[in-house]
Motif scaffolding. Sequence first.
Motif, mmCIF file in Angstrom:
data_model
loop_
_atom_site.group_PDB
_atom_site.id
_atom_site.type_symbol
_atom_site.label_atom_id
_atom_site.label_comp_id
_atom_site.label_asym_id
_atom_site.label_seq_id
_atom_site.Cartn_x
_atom_site.Cartn_y
_atom_site.Cartn_z
ATOM 1 N N VAL A 197 -6.638 4.411 -5.068
ATOM 2 C CA VAL A 197 -5.944 3.409 -4.265
ATOM 3 C C VAL A 197 -6.899 2.729 -3.285
ATOM 4 O O VAL A 197 -6.854 1.510 -3.105
ATOM 5 C CB VAL A 197 -4.750 4.048 -3.528
ATOM 6 N N VAL B 64 -3.877 -4.445 -5.230
ATOM 7 C CA VAL B 64 -2.834 -3.518 -4.779
ATOM 8 C C VAL B 64 -1.495 -4.235 -4.696
ATOM 9 O O VAL B 64 -0.440 -3.641 -4.972
ATOM 10 C CB VAL B 64 -3.215 -2.857 -3.432
ATOM 11 N N LEU C 118 0.822 -1.207 0.000
ATOM 12 C CA LEU C 118 0.000 0.000 0.000
ATOM 13 C C LEU C 118 0.855 1.256 0.000
ATOM 14 O O LEU C 118 0.625 2.197 -0.775
ATOM 15 C CB LEU C 118 -0.933 -0.035 1.209
#
Length: 457
Positions: free
Chosen positions: A439, A447, A361
């Motif tokens: 995101v 991701v 992330l």
Amino acid sequence: MYQTLIPALRIHPRVLPQGEESLLAATEFDRARIVQAAPVRRLQQKTQVFPLDVKASVRSRLTHSLEVQETGRQISRQILGALPPDAVCPWSFINLVEMACLLHDVGNPPFGHFGEQVMGQWLGEQLDPLFAAAVGQGSEQWPLLRADLLGFDGNAQSLRLVHSLHELNLTLGQLAALCKYPEQLSHAGGLAQHHGWATKRGIFFSEQPLYAQLSLSLGLAPGCRHPLVYIMEAADDISYCIADLEDAVDRRILSQSELRRALARADEGDYMQALLHASRQAPEGFFPHFRQRLTDDLVALAAQTYLAEHDAILCGSYPHALLSGQAPAARVLETLKQVAREQVFMRPEVEALELEGYAALRGVLSTYSCLLALPEPQFERLLAGVGGAELFFARRLFHRLSARHLKAYRLAVAHPDTRFQRRTEQEWYYRMRLLLDYVSGMTDTYVLEEYRLLSGI
């Protein structure tokens, strides 16, 4: 009162040949759009407890949300059975509760609440230098906008996702039933009034005009919840507290005997001991009996509290959750949360998966952040498709952004918003929202794949 709180009204009215839309038809239309929505489908690849787990029996956010939906339906049926028959359309009431339950987690980023923490940490480190690179000195309003961007929260993102990004055009009551924490940032930089629930970010600055319109149309005072939020919150608490421990046993993080001993030590009350004893002896097995018996008692408690505090809940000012208090079943719920924190979430197996998510992330956010450091004229060149040689890397990242998120960005910056003191701050605020939208909408697996691609792994 319910006629005001649950109307067949939308921000953008539908054009129907037969004229005005009935309430039941309106909520059925909402239901169809929600069930078919992409954010709901993505929940099947977002974590509940164990990130990146491929074991089918372990819950994803989607299976958790379906369980919350069913629990919300049970609470609603008990409430409706005690209300006057003409108080509210029962099927519309149930539709709104069920769909609020199904949608309650759609705004969560990859890796759930852990992902929220990762995004918050990254924003705390990078927001100021990125803003300085792109905009320079902030106005007097910048601290307010900064605080809003720093506080990424899945609850606030859910409202933004279904309305601003996916444009589901749901009824006003359905939108309001998603807003678990309706307090907002005031123009003075502090939190507006709320009535006792956790002061998490409930509405982003970008959706404040939307929520103001909802509140005005539905007669909700500042900081007051829509009454159906209480039911959705109770259904979520009932479902995840039991399910997290069941999944831990299924995943062999805990044995069933270890769990029973931990529960017995943490809560020595008669209700817990009787529940453990009966579940251990039940022919259908420990967890089916434990889950059903406790769920039945908690559903009844939630419905009883809703009805006992009906006037305050209708006003949105009841200052507690439906399951707060010292009732035996409610105390067991708190015990389940405590045991999960101590016996599951801090286990090396769980933390190892979270560390993998942490690297992915942060890596994706950091790579895409070069789009945020660009001055507005350079970003406009990317939007126009005329990026020069100096934008060779940024252009390739820009092409990976979602068309839906870019559309929302373009609409937000197309015209001056009088809430912003400076045009450049308006543009950059929504550019940051663009990245956070992109995101946070990724699944756990996506991701990780994006991080591997960007890292050349």
